[in-house]
Every structure is written in C-alpha cells, then in structure tokens.
Enzyme design. Structure first.
Site, PDB file in Angstrom:
ATOM      1  N   ASP A   1      25.068  35.346  31.786  1.00 50.73           N
ATOM      2  CA  ASP A   1      25.480  35.089  33.177  1.00 50.73           C
ATOM      3  C   ASP A   1      24.297  35.231  34.148  1.00 50.73           C
ATOM      4  OD1 ASP A   1      27.138  34.236  35.182  1.00 50.73           O
ATOM      5  OD2 ASP A   1      28.174  36.137  35.424  1.00 50.73           O
TER       6      ASP A   1
ATOM      7  N   TYR B   1      28.056  30.522  49.268  1.00 47.31           N
ATOM      8  CA  TYR B   1      27.009  31.548  49.295  1.00 47.31           C
ATOM      9  C   TYR B   1      25.656  30.863  49.153  1.00 47.31           C
ATOM     10  CZ  TYR B   1      27.038  30.854  44.199  1.00 47.31           C
ATOM     11  OH  TYR B   1      26.973  30.299  42.947  1.00 47.31           O
TER      12      TYR B   1
ATOM     13  N   ARG C   1      37.287  32.288  46.299  1.00 41.36           N
ATOM     14  CA  ARG C   1      36.135  32.646  47.138  1.00 41.36           C
ATOM     15  C   ARG C   1      34.934  31.737  46.842  1.00 41.36           C
ATOM     16  NH1 ARG C   1      32.645  35.328  43.709  1.00 41.36           N
ATOM     17  NH2 ARG C   1      33.773  35.979  41.861  1.00 41.36           N
TER      18      ARG C   1
ATOM     19  N   THR D   1      28.650  26.861  41.832  1.00 44.77           N
ATOM     20  CA  THR D   1      29.239  26.224  43.017  1.00 44.77           C
ATOM     21  C   THR D   1      28.242  26.060  44.165  1.00 44.77           C
ATOM     22  OG1 THR D   1      30.024  28.394  43.700  1.00 44.77           O
ATOM     23  CG2 THR D   1      31.583  26.981  42.529  1.00 44.77           C
TER      24      THR D   1
ATOM     25  N   HIS E   1      34.645  34.084  31.147  1.00 48.85           N
ATOM     26  CA  HIS E   1      34.833  35.538  31.309  1.00 48.85           C
ATOM     27  C   HIS E   1      36.263  36.011  30.987  1.00 48.85           C
ATOM     28  CE1 HIS E   1      31.079  34.765  33.184  1.00 48.85           C
ATOM     29  NE2 HIS E   1      31.447  34.753  34.441  1.00 48.85           N
TER      30      HIS E   1
HETATM   31  C1  0GY Z   1      29.749  33.205  37.191  1.00 46.09           C
HETATM   32  C2  0GY Z   1      30.202  33.728  38.405  1.00 46.09           C
HETATM   33  C3  0GY Z   1      30.292  33.446  39.704  1.00 46.09           C
HETATM   34  C4  0GY Z   1      29.820  32.306  40.384  1.00 46.09           C
HETATM   35  C5  0GY Z   1      29.884  31.068  39.984  1.00 46.09           C
HETATM   36  O1  0GY Z   1      29.811  28.804  40.214  1.00 46.09           O
HETATM   37  C6  0GY Z   1      29.611  29.872  40.764  1.00 46.09           C
HETATM   38  O2  0GY Z   1      29.214  29.972  41.911  1.00 46.09           O
HETATM   39  O3  0GY Z   1      30.266  30.819  38.758  1.00 46.09           O
HETATM   40  C7  0GY Z   1      31.030  34.430  40.479  1.00 46.09           C
HETATM   41  O4  0GY Z   1      30.708  34.630  41.659  1.00 46.09           O
HETATM   42  O5  0GY Z   1      31.966  35.066  39.933  1.00 46.09           O
HETATM   43  O6  0GY Z   1      29.815  33.929  36.242  1.00 46.09           O
HETATM   44  O7  0GY Z   1      29.330  32.083  36.980  1.00 46.09           O
END
Ligand code: 0GY
Length: 296
Positions: free
Chosen positions: A251, A50, A131, A78, A182
């Site tokens: 978050d 993303y 994902r 990510t 989480h």
């Molecule tokens: C989070 C959640 C998300 C994303 C990432 O590393 C990431 O891209 O953690 C998610 O999309 O659930 O809480 O960090």
C-alpha cells in the site's frame, strides 16, 4: 516548480524503511501500491479529495528491490481521477515488472482500453469509499465491467465493511473476477467471528470469482504499530480459508494515514504472521498475483 502543495496533515512515506527479516520467496509481487505524480509532470485531478506528496515510480522500484520483491501491481489512486498517465508511465518504466489497475469513466473508448492493456493494465478499480470518490451510477460501472470482461481484466473494488450489505448484490453480479481491497475494510475491534466479518467471509465462500487483498494492515489496525496485533486474526482467516484467492501489497506510499507512517520493512515482516507456511506464502506472494496479472 511543483504547483501542488500536499495537504497540511499529509504524512510522507518512510524515508528509510528497515530491511525485512522475512525474505519474500523468489518472484514475489507487491500487489497493491500506488504512484503519485510527480504533480508537475502528471497533474493531480481537479476532482481529487486530497493532494498527496509526490511518490514517483523510481522510488517505488527502489522500495521493491530493497524489500526483496520482483514485481508490482500499481493501483490508480483517486487523486489522479481517471487520468492514468502517471500509472502508464510507471508501467513503461518497469520494463514488464509491473502491471496496473486503472480508473475509467463511461466515455472511455475501446482504443483507450486497448492502449491501457498494451501498457500492462489488467483491471479497473471502482472506489466506493465516500471520503475518496464521488458516487458513480451502478449501471455505468456494470457497463464498464461488461466491456473489460472480454479483455480478461478484473474489477477491483474498494469499500468499507459497513457498505457491504448494500453492495453485496452489485458485487456478486459483476461479470468479471472481482478483487476486494483490504478485506473490505473490516472494523477490527469487532470479533473475527462476528456478524460483520461473517458477511465478508460468506461473500468469498459463496462466490469463487471473488478475491481479497490482505493488505492495509496499518490502515485497519486500532492497536497500531509495531505489531498491529488486532489485524492478525482477520488476515489469517482470509488467507487460510481462501489460499488461492488472496493477494498482498505494501500500500506504499500509504495515502491518507493520519496516525503514523509505517516502516515498509516491518509490514513485510508481518507476512509470516498471516501466512504461516512456505506454501501459503508462495501462493499469496507469487502464484496468485502471477495468475491474475501475468497470464493474460
Ligand atoms: C488505499 C487507500 C486509500 C486511498 C486510495 O485511491 C485512493 O485514493 O485508495 C485510502 O485513503 O484509504 O489503500 O489505496
């Protein structure tokens, strides 16, 4: 000029969060948040799933002060892959008031790990959410975990509840403290006493090295804002069962939320509903994160 266009359905963080009614105890730590870019300074990773809006360190620190927190734990997301430059930059700008959780690949050198340690990194994150990240062989992750163990670092693991049965043995054989993001993403439409969450509670109960973040309320809830009622029994159960192994975080900037963007002030007001006493709140927000991030 920013060369990165955020995804069309990307929701930008709340521009003016409300001031929370709940005042966090002195020394409170927001132990799960991210920085994104800015993309023209710290480019997003080619392998990302993303493209977010920029969410720079200065904005995060403004939010920290507004909400009444003193410190942050910034977790590599990510969209930056294993390029930790935006994270390290934020840690440097925090003047010791932030610690980090980085991402590393097999080729990372000992010198790189030492540099990250000097910047304030205290853990590596393994992301099993399909994902978000391509899969990495377990042996590679186990080797990385063995390399960070002598540094006193821990492993942060992100997975969905449905993956837990398959990941259980891997997680319990990691040679470090393990922090689960989480609460392992339970399906909160299932009963809190149901078999899915029972497995997560068993993981925590039988393995005192495993910690949990009781963050991601807005992500897990099906009933939605403003009350997120359906998440309360889950978070409460974890906080009350394992008061010395829980962490909380905003978050921010809430990557990949599609239904709504939470008001961060209201998320802070959620804390007394999951940690009812001053003692539980102090452990969750101060003692536990300080022990994990600021004593090594
Ligand atoms: C989070 C959640 C998300 C994303 C990432 O590393 C990431 O891209 O953690 C998610 O999309 O659930 O809480 O960090």
């Amino acid at each position: 000029m920013n060369t990165f266009q955020m995804d069309k359905d990307w929701l930008v963080f709340h521009p003016h969060p409300s001031r929370p009614s709940f005042r966090p105890p002195p020394g409170a730590v927001d132990a799960h948040c991210h920085v994104f870019g800015p993309g023209d300074v710290f480019p997003y990773a080619p392998e990302r799933k993303y493209t977010p809006c920029d969410a720079p360190a200065a904005k995060l620190f403004e939010l920290r002060d507004w909400l009444g927190f003193e410190r942050n734990v910034i977790v590599q997301a990510t969209c930056h892959g294993a390029d930790n430059r935006a994270l390290v930059d934020a840690l440097e700008r925090s003047h010791g008031r932030a610690r980090g959780v980085a991402t590393a690949r097999a080729g990372v050198s000992d010198a790189d790990l030492e540099t990250l340690h000097a910047a304030g990194v205290r853990g590596l994150r393994f992301n099993f959410v399909k994902r978000l990240a391509d899969s990495i062989p377990r042996e590679t992750l186990m080797t990385l975990a063995a390399r960070i163990a002598p540094l006193g670092w821990h492993t942060v693991i992100y997975f969905e509840a449905i993956e837990l049965p398959e990941l259980y043995d891997f997680i319990t054989s990691l040679p470090t403290t393990v922090v689960v993001d989480h609460m392992g993403r339970p399906d909160v439409s299932q009963p809190v006493d149901g078999p899915e969450f029972a497995l997560f509670l068993r993981l925590m109960r039988e393995h005192p090295r495993i910690w949990s973040k009781v963050s991601g309320t807005e992500r897990l809830s099906r009933s939605g804002p403003p009350d997120y009622d359906d998440v309360v029994p889950f978070s409460r159960r974890v906080v009350e069962s394992f008061p010395d192994r829980v962490l909380w975080g905003t978050d921010w900037p809430h990557p990949n939320l599609k239904s709504h963007m939470p008001d961060d002030g209201k998320l802070v007001d959620f804390i007394p509903r999951i940690a009812a006493s001053a003692e539980l709140q102090r452990k969750l927000l101060v003692d536990n994160p300080m022990r994990l991030y600021w004593t090594i």
